[in-house]
Motif scaffolding. Structure first.
Motif, PDB file in Angstrom:
ATOM      1  N   TYR A   1       0.735  -1.153  -0.150  1.00  0.00           N
ATOM      2  CA  TYR A   1      -0.037   0.168  -0.047  1.00  0.00           C
ATOM      3  C   TYR A   1       0.866   1.371   0.216  1.00  0.00           C
ATOM      4  O   TYR A   1       0.334   2.408  -0.235  1.00  0.00           O
ATOM      5  CB  TYR A   1      -0.945  -0.080   1.099  1.00  0.00           C
ATOM      6  CG  TYR A   1      -1.683  -1.262   1.428  1.00  0.00           C
ATOM      7  CD1 TYR A   1      -2.898  -1.587   0.458  1.00  0.00           C
ATOM      8  CD2 TYR A   1      -1.243  -2.378   1.983  1.00  0.00           C
ATOM      9  CE1 TYR A   1      -3.537  -2.473   0.482  1.00  0.00           C
ATOM     10  CE2 TYR A   1      -2.099  -3.649   1.867  1.00  0.00           C
ATOM     11  CZ  TYR A   1      -3.320  -3.741   1.152  1.00  0.00           C
ATOM     12  OH  TYR A   1      -3.825  -4.904   1.284  1.00  0.00           O
ATOM     13  N   LEU A   2       2.152   1.044   0.223  1.00  0.00           N
ATOM     14  CA  LEU A   2       2.988   2.426   0.461  1.00  0.00           C
ATOM     15  C   LEU A   2       4.108   2.470  -0.843  1.00  0.00           C
ATOM     16  O   LEU A   2       4.742   3.332  -1.017  1.00  0.00           O
ATOM     17  CB  LEU A   2       3.634   2.458   1.745  1.00  0.00           C
ATOM     18  CG  LEU A   2       2.440   2.258   3.018  1.00  0.00           C
ATOM     19  CD1 LEU A   2       3.574   2.407   4.147  1.00  0.00           C
ATOM     20  CD2 LEU A   2       1.503   3.426   3.001  1.00  0.00           C
ATOM     21  N   ALA A   3       4.107   1.345  -1.175  1.00  0.00           N
ATOM     22  CA  ALA A   3       5.208   1.239  -2.302  1.00  0.00           C
ATOM     23  C   ALA A   3       4.625   0.602  -3.834  1.00  0.00           C
ATOM     24  O   ALA A   3       4.674   1.472  -4.650  1.00  0.00           O
ATOM     25  CB  ALA A   3       6.364   0.021  -2.149  1.00  0.00           C
ATOM     26  N   MET A   4       3.903  -0.451  -3.882  1.00  0.00           N
ATOM     27  CA  MET A   4       3.401  -0.882  -5.072  1.00  0.00           C
ATOM     28  C   MET A   4       1.958   0.114  -5.397  1.00  0.00           C
ATOM     29  O   MET A   4       1.916   0.537  -6.633  1.00  0.00           O
ATOM     30  CB  MET A   4       2.859  -2.033  -5.089  1.00  0.00           C
ATOM     31  CG  MET A   4       3.933  -3.150  -4.994  1.00  0.00           C
ATOM     32  SD  MET A   4       5.200  -3.166  -6.555  1.00  0.00           S
ATOM     33  CE  MET A   4       6.482  -2.443  -5.931  1.00  0.00           C
ATOM     34  N   LEU A   5       1.186   0.473  -4.351  1.00  0.00           N
ATOM     35  CA  LEU A   5       0.088   1.187  -4.720  1.00  0.00           C
ATOM     36  C   LEU A   5       0.270   2.579  -5.331  1.00  0.00           C
ATOM     37  O   LEU A   5      -0.349   2.946  -6.384  1.00  0.00           O
ATOM     38  CB  LEU A   5      -0.854   1.299  -3.513  1.00  0.00           C
ATOM     39  CG  LEU A   5      -2.354   2.137  -3.677  1.00  0.00           C
ATOM     40  CD1 LEU A   5      -3.245   1.218  -2.779  1.00  0.00           C
ATOM     41  CD2 LEU A   5      -2.091   3.497  -3.335  1.00  0.00           C
ATOM     42  N   PRO A   6       1.304   3.235  -4.943  1.00  0.00           N
ATOM     43  CA  PRO A   6       1.570   4.711  -5.484  1.00  0.00           C
ATOM     44  C   PRO A   6       1.888   4.574  -6.884  1.00  0.00           C
ATOM     45  O   PRO A   6       1.709   5.518  -7.733  1.00  0.00           O
ATOM     46  CB  PRO A   6       2.544   5.196  -4.586  1.00  0.00           C
ATOM     47  CG  PRO A   6       2.367   4.582  -3.038  1.00  0.00           C
ATOM     48  CD  PRO A   6       2.170   3.273  -3.538  1.00  0.00           C
ATOM     49  N   LEU A   7       2.713   3.266  -7.043  1.00  0.00           N
ATOM     50  CA  LEU A   7       3.232   3.184  -8.510  1.00  0.00           C
ATOM     51  C   LEU A   7       2.043   2.985  -9.600  1.00  0.00           C
ATOM     52  O   LEU A   7       1.700   3.391 -10.759  1.00  0.00           O
ATOM     53  CB  LEU A   7       4.173   2.228  -8.710  1.00  0.00           C
ATOM     54  CG  LEU A   7       5.559   2.496  -7.968  1.00  0.00           C
ATOM     55  CD1 LEU A   7       6.553   1.244  -7.762  1.00  0.00           C
ATOM     56  CD2 LEU A   7       6.315   3.787  -8.430  1.00  0.00           C
ATOM     57  N   ILE A   8       1.069   2.102  -9.087  1.00  0.00           N
ATOM     58  CA  ILE A   8       0.043   1.779  -9.720  1.00  0.00           C
ATOM     59  C   ILE A   8      -0.941   2.966 -10.140  1.00  0.00           C
ATOM     60  O   ILE A   8      -1.551   3.345 -11.327  1.00  0.00           O
ATOM     61  CB  ILE A   8      -0.896   0.886  -8.960  1.00  0.00           C
ATOM     62  CG1 ILE A   8      -0.301  -0.637  -9.212  1.00  0.00           C
ATOM     63  CG2 ILE A   8      -2.392   0.587  -9.624  1.00  0.00           C
ATOM     64  CD1 ILE A   8      -0.799  -1.442  -8.310  1.00  0.00           C
ATOM     65  N   LEU A   9      -0.939   3.859  -9.121  1.00  0.00           N
ATOM     66  CA  LEU A   9      -1.759   5.269  -9.125  1.00  0.00           C
ATOM     67  C   LEU A   9      -0.983   6.213 -10.157  1.00  0.00           C
ATOM     68  O   LEU A   9      -1.646   7.073 -10.530  1.00  0.00           O
ATOM     69  CB  LEU A   9      -1.683   5.659  -7.982  1.00  0.00           C
ATOM     70  CG  LEU A   9      -3.081   5.249  -7.000  1.00  0.00           C
ATOM     71  CD1 LEU A   9      -2.899   5.749  -5.538  1.00  0.00           C
ATOM     72  CD2 LEU A   9      -4.095   5.357  -7.459  1.00  0.00           C
ATOM     73  N   ASN A  10       0.394   6.119 -10.123  1.00  0.00           N
ATOM     74  CA  ASN A  10       1.364   7.128 -10.801  1.00  0.00           C
ATOM     75  C   ASN A  10       1.371   8.158  -9.975  1.00  0.00           C
ATOM     76  O   ASN A  10       1.347   9.464 -10.703  1.00  0.00           O
ATOM     77  CB  ASN A  10       0.845   7.356 -12.290  1.00  0.00           C
ATOM     78  CG  ASN A  10       0.832   6.337 -13.394  1.00  0.00           C
ATOM     79  OD1 ASN A  10       0.315   6.716 -14.349  1.00  0.00           O
ATOM     80  ND2 ASN A  10       1.353   5.094 -13.038  1.00  0.00           N
ATOM     81  N   SER A  11       1.357   8.048  -8.693  1.00  0.00           N
ATOM     82  CA  SER A  11       1.384   9.125  -7.914  1.00  0.00           C
ATOM     83  C   SER A  11       2.660   9.181  -7.125  1.00  0.00           C
ATOM     84  O   SER A  11       3.777   8.693  -7.464  1.00  0.00           O
ATOM     85  CB  SER A  11       0.364   8.867  -6.421  1.00  0.00           C
ATOM     86  OG  SER A  11       0.561   7.660  -5.970  1.00  0.00           O
ATOM     87  N   THR A  12       2.877   9.720  -5.927  1.00  0.00           N
ATOM     88  CA  THR A  12       4.264   9.981  -5.180  1.00  0.00           C
ATOM     89  C   THR A  12       4.145   9.580  -3.826  1.00  0.00           C
ATOM     90  O   THR A  12       3.199   9.499  -3.033  1.00  0.00           O
ATOM     91  CB  THR A  12       4.332  11.540  -5.052  1.00  0.00           C
ATOM     92  OG1 THR A  12       4.531  12.174  -6.296  1.00  0.00           O
ATOM     93  CG2 THR A  12       5.736  11.651  -4.388  1.00  0.00           C
ATOM     94  N   THR A  13       5.379   8.701  -3.769  1.00  0.00           N
ATOM     95  CA  THR A  13       5.337   8.061  -2.078  1.00  0.00           C
ATOM     96  C   THR A  13       6.575   8.888  -1.361  1.00  0.00           C
ATOM     97  O   THR A  13       7.542   8.878  -2.267  1.00  0.00           O
ATOM     98  CB  THR A  13       5.818   6.612  -2.299  1.00  0.00           C
ATOM     99  OG1 THR A  13       5.528   6.055  -0.758  1.00  0.00           O
ATOM    100  CG2 THR A  13       6.816   6.137  -2.903  1.00  0.00           C
ATOM    101  N   VAL A  14       6.456   9.053  -0.214  1.00  0.00           N
ATOM    102  CA  VAL A  14       7.369   9.891   0.530  1.00  0.00           C
ATOM    103  C   VAL A  14       7.807   9.002   1.578  1.00  0.00           C
ATOM    104  O   VAL A  14       7.022   8.436   2.318  1.00  0.00           O
ATOM    105  CB  VAL A  14       6.794  11.379   1.080  1.00  0.00           C
ATOM    106  CG1 VAL A  14       7.942  11.840   1.979  1.00  0.00           C
ATOM    107  CG2 VAL A  14       6.078  12.085  -0.047  1.00  0.00           C
ATOM    108  N   LEU A  15       8.932   8.685   1.450  1.00  0.00           N
ATOM    109  CA  LEU A  15       9.590   7.540   2.631  1.00  0.00           C
ATOM    110  C   LEU A  15      10.434   7.978   3.656  1.00  0.00           C
ATOM    111  O   LEU A  15      11.078   9.116   3.615  1.00  0.00           O
ATOM    112  CB  LEU A  15      10.496   6.591   1.696  1.00  0.00           C
ATOM    113  CG  LEU A  15       9.864   5.847   0.519  1.00  0.00           C
ATOM    114  CD1 LEU A  15      11.040   4.883  -0.276  1.00  0.00           C
ATOM    115  CD2 LEU A  15       8.584   5.026   1.048  1.00  0.00           C
TER     116      LEU A  15
END
Length: 544
Positions: free
Chosen positions: A248-262
């Protein structure tokens, strides 16, 4: 590696015809992001001790993932091999996962808390070809541990060290530009994408196998229920070596084409600062993360006005935490229930979060069925507690090399080991656990494994570990022991001994109680429920 994902075949026709299995890996989703938003920031990676984060566009992340994929092939990794990596939440973690998908390898992230005792079993079972670790993390030397493991694991060809020296350095081993272009077969939708270990009641970790179809079916359903889009900025603070973090924090943002902040190390004050600076809108983690942020706000830290959605899983969320988070931060806490074996399959919709999250664990997402039954397998009416079974799209492909533990019948129903009831509106509530684990801060503590180690101590005659409530972590663990005649034992000795066994520090019980005898039935069967009743007073003593 012969994965033998035995739980897939029976579901394939129905899941694909219904559209729950879309037959897409992460690769086409990433390609779409490259075509649509090549300069959009994909990852913002904060490391403690570094003033500025690493910001990677989709174009730059693609370049680095490609180099890592080529580097892995150069190290001898091929289709259906396993790459294990023990990293905190950093851009390298996500790039490695992408690289594995490009060469058809299975990603096997393992928690940074694990030590030799757990890792030797995990990497041997997975026949891992490469193990990637940080030089040090939280003061522990992972490189030294990794080199010790190399001599005991014949399948392990290479240790790669993030921040290390010499040829095993991450950049030299995996970010070289002199490796040939990829010519390997990429991951297929029904290939094993992910190996992730979970602790059950057997005393040893089990390696859960997920394919792109099983995992992503849940992520699509999750996106729908949580109303997420490409405009969301996702805070990745929960460990990505858990399914919560990986899915939900790694794959999901990529599926959405959004941004993840780690964030590599959790710090609630810093998390709120990052959320304000980056415009974070959503995150998912255990209730302890929310409690920590609430306390930080009460101590003067400012909330982030854009940060309005949070999904809590791992243990029931106290209603007071839900109310407090909304009052202090404007955060709507949606409850969820799931397992590594299936993902988050019940979720409370954000529109009903304030009303239902404190009294339920959400409603079923599309593609999944559940039933609550009595001891004879008969369905129970609303409000009655029984054994929880599930089946459907996101159920895992089986346990690696241990199909006898799959707990799935001929009709595809998986026995979760949890007790639950369903209310009149169809919301699920977990109402106890038949499986013998303690959930501490969202982390499953493998009770039997720790008990087995304690039994080996020369002073201990019998032992049992149970959980007791904790306001912040959900549960803590208490070890009840009886001693051999004339023997002495103490909390300090227990902590020293378990540290000597090289288990994760989070697995060490927070409390020790020495009894003359443990409660048992006339036939000698241990009555753990009585120990749990005794342990309740510790929560009161601690003002929980």
């Amino acid at each position: 590696m012969n994965f033998d994902p035995v739980l897939l075949a029976a579901r394939m026709p129905s899941m694909k015809s219904a559209g729950f299995w879309r037959d897409e890996t992460i690769n086409p989703y990433f390609q779409r992001a490259l075509e649509r938003f090549p300069e959009k920031i994909a990852i913002v990676s904060y490391r403690q001790g570094e003033a500025e984060p690493v910001r990677l566009s989709y174009r730059e992340l693609d370049r680095r993932a490609d180099l890592i994929a080529r580097g892995l092939v150069d190290l001898g990794v091929g289709n259906s091999d396993v790459v294990s990596f023990q990293l905190p939440n950093t851009w390298e973690f996500l790039a490695i996962a992408l690289a594995c998908a490009r060469i058809g390898a299975a990603a096997n992230p393992v928690m940074p808390i694990f030590r030799q005792h757990e890792l030797k079993f995990m990497l041997r079972l997975a026949e891992s070809k490469v193990f990637i670790v940080p030089k040090t993390f939280r003061g522990f030397d992972h490189e030294v541990m990794g080199r010790d493991l190399m001599s005991e694991l014949p399948d392990l060809r290479r240790l790669v060290v993030l921040g290390g020296d010499g040829e095993d350095n991450f950049e030299r081993a995996l970010l070289r530009d002199d490796t040939p272009p990829l010519a390997t077969e990429a991951l297929a939708p029904d290939d094993v994408l992910l190996l992730m270990y979970t602790s059950g009641t057997t005393g040893e970790p089990k390696a859960v196998m997920h394919t792109s179809n099983t995992l992503f079916s849940n992520l699509h359903a999750y996106i729908q229920v949580m109303q997420l889009s490409e405009a969301d900025i996702v805070l990745g603070a929960s460990p990505m070596a858990h399914l919560t973090g990986f899915g939900y924090l790694a794959m999901l943002p990529l599926i959405l084409n959004s941004t993840t902040v780690l964030m590599d190390i959790w710090d609630p004050k810093r998390a709120l600062q990052i959320a304000r600076d980056e415009g974070v809108t959503f995150s998912m983690a255990s209730a302890a993360f929310v409690s920590d942020m609430c306390l930080a706000v009460e101590n003067g830290e400012q909330p982030a006005p854009t940060f309005t959605k949070f999904n809590c899983a791992g243990a029931p969320i106290p209603p007071v935490v839900i109310e407090r988070a909304h009052r202090l931060m404007g955060l709507r806490i949606s409850s969820a229930w799931g397992m590594t074996e299936c993902g988050a399959i019940t979720i409370t919709e954000p529109t009903r979060a304030l009303e239902k999250s404190g009294v339920s664990d959400g409603r079923l997402v599309p593609g999944i069925e559940l039933r609550v039954v009595d001891a004879n397998g008969n369905p129970l009416p609303a409000g009655e507690t029984g054994e929880l079974y599930i089946r459907g799209a996101s159920l895992f492909a089986g346990y690696l090399k241990r199909p006898q533990l799959n707990a799935t019948n001929d009709e595809g129903w998986f026995h979760t080991g949890d007790l639950a009831f369903i209310d009149a509106e169809g919301y699920l509530r977990i109402n106890g656990r038949s499986k013998d684990i303690v959930i501490r801060g969202g982390e499953n503590i493998p009770v039997m494994e720790v008990e087995n180690l304690l039994y080996k101590h020369p002073a201990i005659l019998t032992c049992a570990i149970v959980g007791y409530p904790d306001k912040r972590l959900g549960e803590r663990a208490c070890a009840f022991v009886t001693l051999k005649p004339g023997a002495c034992f103490s909390f300090e000795e227990m902590s020293r001994y378990l540290a000597e066994q090289k288990i994760a520090i989070q697995y060490v019980p927070e409390r020790l109680e020495i009894l003359e005898s443990l409660p048992a039935t006339p036939s000698g069967k241990l009555q753990k429920f009585k120990l749990r009743q005794m342990a309740q007073q510790f929560a009161v003593d601690a003002n929980c």
